[in-house]
Design an enzyme around this catalytic site. Structure first.
Site, PDB file in Angstrom:
ATOM      1  N   ARG A   1      37.297  37.476  33.408  1.00 43.71           N
ATOM      2  CA  ARG A   1      36.358  37.026  32.066  1.00 43.71           C
ATOM      3  C   ARG A   1      36.681  35.410  31.863  1.00 43.71           C
ATOM      4  NH1 ARG A   1      39.452  40.880  28.464  1.00 43.71           N
ATOM      5  NH2 ARG A   1      40.525  41.429  30.276  1.00 43.71           N
TER       6      ARG A   1
ATOM      7  N   HIS B   1      45.753  47.503  28.883  1.00 42.43           N
ATOM      8  CA  HIS B   1      44.977  46.374  29.409  1.00 42.43           C
ATOM      9  C   HIS B   1      43.307  46.739  29.519  1.00 42.43           C
ATOM     10  CE1 HIS B   1      43.136  43.292  32.008  1.00 42.43           C
ATOM     11  NE2 HIS B   1      44.200  42.525  31.944  1.00 42.43           N
TER      12      HIS B   1
END
Lengths: 248, 606
Positions: free
Chosen positions: B256, B236
């Site tokens: 994000r 990740h």
């Protein structure tokens, strides 16, 4: 000499074994939390005076204060070890297991009673999966926000530990279970069984056993409005009891 | 003869995360006797840490979404080596599973007109993730646990399974020990479902909890099942890098999705520098368009921060290696910049990302509404796992053995899209529960071979009988984790992996002689010594498969073969234990896709 962090831990090999205190010292790190300090002890289980001892036992899982596993009493306050930063605590940092649940070993306790109480207040929605759910119920963002606050509960046990009316000698189910019942009563399909939950809350050990000490809301790490849930369910239970009386 | 307590169930489920609980609910609803074994406390499994949401084409937020688009997104994310049947079932059934979860009492964020709100996530064309702030995993697990405990499932907490017992080509029982007192338990069952999650603890920097030691992968492999796609490990892109005690802990992609940007030391948004060809048409080429996308402008294309995880992770590694990283060896992830765009940004961030706010202020002393976070890649997920039949989730070579969730493989191919794991747990947890219950009804009771039980018990107690070893279990585990991180990590080469093979041989020898002190009562050293077998087995499998795949695809990046190859686009790697107990690898051709699915992919490409 480099900086270090001192820990004083209450140790007990099993429920009926005699307790003892042991002191440890681990190297200081910036933002070190109590869980990470315990990991250091586990890597090198040696007391301050150089004695090799059995590794300390405690529960832990997520390490980001989401699961509630590592709940213990730290310098007299019940909280999670993963979010207790050593720099903010007076040393030696004193660690004790929670007192309201049967001890397993050292800092680990058996909290299965919480699940039994969730079951008792019917904190679930009865659905057998045989019908088409369709597009699902609509409910307002405001309602979602009210339920959201209660749904943050991670069954850590803090509110019960701090409650003077909860304990091995008492049947009281505690604030977490009452709040769970309210969470489900506010749900569109959960609401269908609201009466059954109120009946359960009216039984011995139910919501009326709350002594209104309000400790629960002060220790809840998720800032759940527990006293609002208790007051709300106390009112709803009384109203429900009264109206069933008239219907008889 | 080994001393143990016996239990008998129709269906035994190992692991009480999302998949295990969903399987238990389904099997129990089918009217069979269900047992559930887990290593930690109920409701604390790793699923609890999932943050972003559940991917399902509900089409609430954007009505252009459908199962076909979700299917095509999943296949493109997985670089087309997915099991297409699993990807199809997943895309078709996820919406029902989400609605069902809601009907059972789960809270979801709402749209203004009262429907489930969906959020943007990397690799998903439309806003698709049903979510509860940024703590969706907890909500899902709490709801499943509340629903599961009243159904009469026998829950056996804090038990570790160390071995599966076979009867011919069928699984007959599971053998394990109580973590608390060290006592042995034997669970006889007509069908067994593995829902043990991932392998993150084979690496030194990971978002995974201590439980993720590849137990299910290894139990299945040891009993003769196949593992596939083991080379595909997901790193990740955004884990915490500071302070040291929380290194690796996840920072949700939701940051994000809500407009957070990645910058380097120079303040440059480096993600605009490298946009892969196949994603170029749907990726914004300027900052303004990217921002509009995160705020729900349907005409805008998504910002490059929301490209697939493998790509973002490699871009971050590139910045750090080039010396453009942050002070503690990461890059900057900034959500506070949105104050330039919206007036009450502070309240907005706290509302959209409450757990992230909480996590950073409590654990790192960073206020994310005012300053940037420091982040870097963390080992997050394994796409590979137990080879299963797509419809029933039954393991390919062992009758009556099922697997669901992260320990099963197929749906994700070479890379998993965010949000697809929570939906995977629900869809395939349910299927595994349903088919395992059916298998249990159709088949008689099993006979347990005492000899196999004795062997398992003896192996479990061996570490106590050894004379002492140079390295203790923690040290061996630590060496393995560092070695895997450096030799079989985000960027791989054959040279380094050849060294990894030698290290693994050496670590195996150490594992075989590792000694522990004390007795069986709550002895963490002993537990770690026993976990080593699992960690080593999955590490060997990952390394072996990664060496064979001489190309770069999804989570598997080879610096010595940086391109995709046509040859490897048509196969999966399959790992099995041969008759002599050695690890063996072969390739399995990917079957042709039905026309309808081909079409779904094609129409999304144009």
């Amino acid at each position: 000499m480099s900086k270090s962090v001192a820990l004083k831990i209450k140790r007990q090999d099993s429920l009926n074994a005699p307790p003892r205190w042991e002191e440890f010292e681990v190297p200081w790190q910036e933002h070190l939390n109590v869980h990470a300090a315990l990991m250091e002890v586990q890597r090198k289980p040696q007391t301050r005076d150089g004695k090799r001892v059995a590794p300390v036992v405690w529960d832990a899982n997520c390490l980001e204060e989401v699961c509630g596993s590592c709940t213990m009493i730290i310098n007299g306050r019940v909280r999670q070890a993963c979010s207790a930063l050593c720099d903010t605590l007076e040393q030696p940092i004193e660690l004790r297991p929670m007192t309201k649940y049967p001890l397993i070993r050292d800092l680990a306790v058996d909290r299965s009673r919480i699940f039994a109480d969730f079951k008792r207040v019917r904190a679930f929605v009865d659905l057998d999966g045989t019908h088409d759910l369709g597009p699902g119920p609509r409910y307002s963002p405001t309602m979602a926000e009210t339920r959201y606050e209660m749904s943050r509960c991670m069954a850590c046990g803090c509110c019960m530990e701090a409650c003077p009316n909860y304990g091995p000698q008492s049947q009281f189910i505690g604030a977490a279970s009452v709040s769970q019942a309210r969470l489900f009563n506010l749900h569109p399909s959960g609401h269908m069984h609201a009466d059954a939950r109120l009946d359960a809350l009216a039984e011995p050990g139910g919501v009326q056993d709350c002594g209104n000490a309000q400790n629960c809301v002060q220790v809840c790490p998720k800032e759940i409005p527990l006293t609002t849930s208790l007051a709300d369910m106390m009112g709803a239970t009384a109203k429900h009891a009264l109206s069933s009386l008239f219907r008889k | 003869m080994a001393q143990y307590t016996e239990h008998e169930h129709d269906v035994l489920i190992i692991g009480a995360g999302g998949a295990g609980l969903r399987a238990a609910i389904e099997a129990s609803a089918a009217g069979v006797k269900v047992g559930l074994v887990c290593k930690s406390l109920l409701g604390k499994a790793h699923t609890v840490m999932a943050e972003g949401g559940i991917a399902a084409a509900l089409a609430n937020t954007d009505e252009r979404d459908s199962w076909k688009v979700h299917f095509a997104d999943t296949m493109r994310g997985g670089q087309y080596v997915n099991n297409w049947r699993m990807a199809e079932l997943h895309a078709k059934e996820a919406p029902d599973r989400v609605r069902e979860l809601e009907a059972w009492g789960a809270v979801f964020d709402r749209t203004r007109d009262g429907k489930i709100l969906q959020r943007n996530f990397g690799g998903h064309k439309y806003p698709r993730l049903a979510h509860v702030g940024d703590r969706t995993g907890l909500e899902m697990l709490r709801t499943l646990q509340d629903h599961g405990i009243h159904q009469g499932v026998d829950v056996h907490m804090e038990i570790t399974i160390v071995s599966l017992i076979r009867e011919g080509d069928r699984v007959a029982a599971a053998f394990g020990y109580e973590r608390e007192r060290g006592l042995f338990h034997l669970f006889r069952a007509k069908a067994i479902i593995l829902c043990t999650g991932g392998i993150g603890r084979a690496y030194s920097i990971t978002s995974n909890s201590w439980e993720c030691t590849g137990d299910g992968h290894t139990l299945a492999y040891d009993v003769g099942a196949e593992l596939i796609d083991m080379e595909f490990v997901q790193f990740h892109p955004t884990g915490m890098v500071w302070p040291p005690s929380v290194r690796g802990i996840l920072v949700t992609e939701g940051v994000r999705g809500e407009g957070g940007i990645l910058t380097n030391q120079e303040g440059r948004r480096f993600m605009f520098d490298d946009i892969p060809e196949n994603y170029r048409p749907q990726t914004a080429d300027n900052e303004e368009e990217g921002w509009r996308y995160t705020q729900g402008d349907r005409a805008a294309r998504r910002p490059p921060e929301l490209l697939t995880r493998d790509h973002v992770a490699r871009c971050i590694v590139r910045e750090i290696k080039a010396g453009r990283g942050s002070p503690h060896g990461g890059v900057f992830l900034d959500i506070s910049w949105i104050k330039k765009k919206i007036s009450h940004s502070e309240a907005h961030i706290k509302k959209k990302l409450p757990s992230m706010y909480h996590q950073f202020i409590k654990l790192a002393g960073v206020d994310i509404t005012r300053e940037a976070m420091e982040v870097g890649p963390t080992t997050h997920y394994i796409m590979g796992g137990i080879h299963v039949d797509a419809d029933s989730q039954m393991a390919t070579k062992v009758q009556g053995l099922f697997a669901a969730g992260e320990c099963a493989a197929g749906i994700n191919g070479a890379n998993r899209l965010g949000g697809n794991s929570l939906s995977d747990l629900l869809v395939f947890g349910k299927r595994a529960g349903e088919y395992a219950a059916k298998f249990a009804k159709d088949h008689g009771a099993t006979k347990v071979d005492d000899k196999q039980v004795d062997v398992a018990a003896k192996r479990t107690l061996e570490p106590f009988e050894r004379q002492g070893s140079a390295d203790g279990p923690y040290q061996i585990q630590h060496t393995l984790q560092e070695m895997m991180q450096h030799h079989v990590g985000i960027v791989r080469t054959d040279e380094e992996m050849a060294q990894a093979v030698e290290h693994l041989k050496h670590l195996r020898k150490q594992e075989a002689v590792v000694a522990v002190k004390g007795n069986r009562e709550y002895n963490p050293g002993w537990h770690t010594a026993l976990d080593l077998h699992n960690l080593l087995t999955v590490s060997e499998a990952i390394t072996m498969a990664a060496r064979v795949r001489k190309e770069s695809r999804g989570g598997h990046f080879r610096a010595d073969f940086p391109q995709k190859s046509d040859e490897f686009s048509k196969v999966n790697n399959v790992i099995r234990r041969d008759k002599n107990g050695a690890m063996q690898i072969s390739t399995l051709p990917i079957p042709a896709m039905p026309a309808e699915l081909e079409q779904a992919i094609k129409s999304e490409m144009s």
